[in-house]
Design a protein around this motif. Structure first.
Motif, mmCIF file in Angstrom:
data_model
loop_
_atom_site.group_PDB
_atom_site.id
_atom_site.type_symbol
_atom_site.label_atom_id
_atom_site.label_comp_id
_atom_site.label_asym_id
_atom_site.label_seq_id
_atom_site.Cartn_x
_atom_site.Cartn_y
_atom_site.Cartn_z
ATOM 1 N N ALA A 146 0.829 -1.209 0.000
ATOM 2 C CA ALA A 146 0.000 0.000 0.000
ATOM 3 C C ALA A 146 0.867 1.264 0.000
ATOM 4 C CB ALA A 146 -0.935 -0.001 1.209
ATOM 5 N N ILE A 147 1.936 1.258 0.774
ATOM 6 C CA ILE A 147 2.820 2.427 0.833
ATOM 7 C C ILE A 147 3.512 2.647 -0.511
ATOM 8 C CG2 ILE A 147 4.942 3.339 1.868
ATOM 9 C CD1 ILE A 147 4.016 1.955 4.514
ATOM 10 N N ARG A 148 3.995 1.583 -1.122
ATOM 11 C CA ARG A 148 4.655 1.711 -2.432
ATOM 12 C C ARG A 148 3.684 2.181 -3.508
ATOM 13 N NH1 ARG A 148 7.327 -3.822 -3.171
ATOM 14 N NH2 ARG A 148 5.176 -3.977 -3.678
ATOM 15 N N THR A 149 2.448 1.698 -3.456
ATOM 16 C CA THR A 149 1.460 2.046 -4.475
ATOM 17 C C THR A 149 0.945 3.469 -4.328
ATOM 18 O OG1 THR A 149 0.764 -0.262 -4.629
ATOM 19 C CG2 THR A 149 -0.783 1.406 -5.476
ATOM 20 N N TRP A 150 0.562 3.857 -3.111
ATOM 21 C CA TRP A 150 -0.108 5.146 -2.917
ATOM 22 C C TRP A 150 0.757 6.226 -2.269
ATOM 23 C CZ3 TRP A 150 -3.559 0.906 -1.377
ATOM 24 C CH2 TRP A 150 -4.452 0.589 -2.399
ATOM 25 N N ARG A 151 1.891 5.882 -1.705
ATOM 26 C CA ARG A 151 2.792 6.846 -1.045
ATOM 27 C C ARG A 151 2.022 7.772 -0.083
ATOM 28 N NH1 ARG A 151 5.054 6.129 -6.125
ATOM 29 N NH2 ARG A 151 7.240 5.549 -6.058
ATOM 30 N N PRO A 152 1.313 7.179 0.890
ATOM 31 C CA PRO A 152 0.508 8.004 1.800
ATOM 32 C C PRO A 152 1.389 8.805 2.758
ATOM 33 C CG PRO A 152 0.598 5.760 2.611
ATOM 34 C CD PRO A 152 1.285 5.759 1.264
ATOM 35 N N ARG A 153 0.837 9.877 3.229
ATOM 36 C CA ARG A 153 1.526 10.671 4.248
ATOM 37 C C ARG A 153 1.409 10.008 5.612
ATOM 38 N NH1 ARG A 153 -0.115 16.752 5.866
ATOM 39 N NH2 ARG A 153 1.414 17.007 7.488
ATOM 40 N N PHE A 154 0.276 9.317 5.840
ATOM 41 C CA PHE A 154 0.020 8.642 7.111
ATOM 42 C C PHE A 154 -0.552 7.252 6.856
ATOM 43 C CE2 PHE A 154 -0.747 13.189 8.113
ATOM 44 C CZ PHE A 154 0.293 13.360 9.020
ATOM 45 N N VAL A 155 -0.280 6.341 7.779
ATOM 46 C CA VAL A 155 -0.895 5.021 7.797
ATOM 47 C C VAL A 155 -1.642 4.905 9.121
ATOM 48 C CG1 VAL A 155 -0.499 2.530 7.893
ATOM 49 C CG2 VAL A 155 0.849 3.945 6.325
ATOM 50 N N VAL A 156 -2.947 4.641 9.034
ATOM 51 C CA VAL A 156 -3.779 4.453 10.224
ATOM 52 C C VAL A 156 -4.267 3.014 10.208
ATOM 53 C CG1 VAL A 156 -5.850 5.171 11.471
ATOM 54 C CG2 VAL A 156 -4.490 6.873 10.207
ATOM 55 N N LEU A 157 -3.871 2.249 11.201
ATOM 56 C CA LEU A 157 -4.311 0.867 11.327
ATOM 57 C C LEU A 157 -5.447 0.843 12.345
ATOM 58 C CD1 LEU A 157 -3.860 -2.125 10.639
ATOM 59 C CD2 LEU A 157 -2.216 -2.206 12.512
ATOM 60 N N ALA A 158 -6.609 0.389 11.912
ATOM 61 C CA ALA A 158 -7.775 0.343 12.796
ATOM 62 C C ALA A 158 -8.312 -1.078 12.830
ATOM 63 C CB ALA A 158 -8.847 1.308 12.299
ATOM 64 N N GLY A 159 -8.954 -1.430 13.927
ATOM 65 C CA GLY A 159 -9.532 -2.759 14.053
ATOM 66 C C GLY A 159 -9.893 -3.056 15.487
ATOM 67 N N ILE A 160 -9.749 -4.329 15.864
ATOM 68 C CA ILE A 160 -10.095 -4.759 17.211
ATOM 69 C C ILE A 160 -8.863 -5.291 17.926
ATOM 70 C CG2 ILE A 160 -12.505 -5.220 16.675
ATOM 71 C CD1 ILE A 160 -11.759 -8.225 16.499
ATOM 72 N N ALA A 161 -8.950 -5.317 19.250
ATOM 73 C CA ALA A 161 -7.859 -5.825 20.078
ATOM 74 C C ALA A 161 -8.435 -6.466 21.323
ATOM 75 C CB ALA A 161 -6.918 -4.677 20.484
ATOM 76 N N GLY A 162 -7.618 -7.255 21.959
ATOM 77 C CA GLY A 162 -7.948 -7.766 23.279
ATOM 78 C C GLY A 162 -7.474 -6.759 24.310
ATOM 79 N N GLY A 163 -8.342 -6.340 25.190
ATOM 80 C CA GLY A 163 -7.979 -5.369 26.219
ATOM 81 C C GLY A 163 -7.345 -6.043 27.423
ATOM 82 N N VAL A 164 -6.570 -5.273 28.171
ATOM 83 C CA VAL A 164 -5.917 -5.778 29.377
ATOM 84 C C VAL A 164 -6.689 -5.258 30.591
ATOM 85 C CG1 VAL A 164 -3.788 -5.851 30.728
ATOM 86 C CG2 VAL A 164 -3.684 -5.920 28.227
ATOM 87 N N PHE A 165 -7.527 -6.110 31.152
ATOM 88 C CA PHE A 165 -8.380 -5.757 32.282
ATOM 89 C C PHE A 165 -7.552 -5.258 33.471
ATOM 90 C CE2 PHE A 165 -10.692 -6.877 36.172
ATOM 91 C CZ PHE A 165 -11.863 -6.164 35.965
#
Length: 174
Positions: free
Chosen positions: A8-27
């Protein structure tokens, strides 16, 4: 994740990369289902040395982009709510989700064992969540040439990183 981010970086040369999704939280660090975790640092625990005495983790960490962190900290979390009930699920339990900034552990394992989580916390006690893609994505972003894009990760807590991750409450929440 590393290969996809690199492509994705090579193709679009973005200024920023934002990774979004889910995670396991630490209670143990105050995280609850439905909270939003914003990574100040990605802590990759996968690089390991296996010796006759056991496995030794060789932590690799990446700090997220300060400009993106500042923007995230200025965002009003109450504005995330939607009037469209088909897009918005109520958080399990009382109250609104918390927005929590801190380090997130990244590796290629779904963490559902208290002893493994405790091992991570014994080395890096302030980890707020665990997930599986950011180590590779952050590495790809920071090594991109000619100029590395800024990187940040934002995760919603879909479960707690413990043996109870497949309870009726968390299945209903996801």
């Amino acid at each position: 994740a590393a290969i996809s981010t690199n492509d994705a970086i090579r193709t679009w040369r973005p200024r920023f990369v934002v990774l979004a999704g889910i995670a396991g939280g630490v209670f143990a660090n105050g995280i609850s289902l439905g909270d939003v975790l914003i990574a100040r640092q990605i802590v990759d625990y996968e690089l390991q040395k296996i010796t006759p005495d056991g496995v030794k983790m060789k932590w690799r960490a990446w700090n997220t982009n300060p400009q993106l962190l500042e923007s995230a900290s200025s965002f009003d979390p109450l504005s995330w709510h939607s009037d469209r009930t088909d897009l918005y699920k109520l958080r399990p339990g009382a109250g609104d989700p918390n927005v929590v900034f801190g380090p997130l552990a990244s590796g290629d394992k779904v963490v559902a064992a208290e002893d493994f989580l405790q091992e991570l916390l014994s080395i890096h006690s302030d980890i707020i969540g665990v997930e599986m893609e950011a180590g590779g994505s952050a590495c790809a972003a920071f090594q991109a040439t000619p100029s590395a894009p800024g990187f940040i990760m934002i995760r919603g807590v879909s479960d707690l990183a413990d043996p109870e991750k497949n309870t009726a409450e968390t299945r209903q929440w996801r």
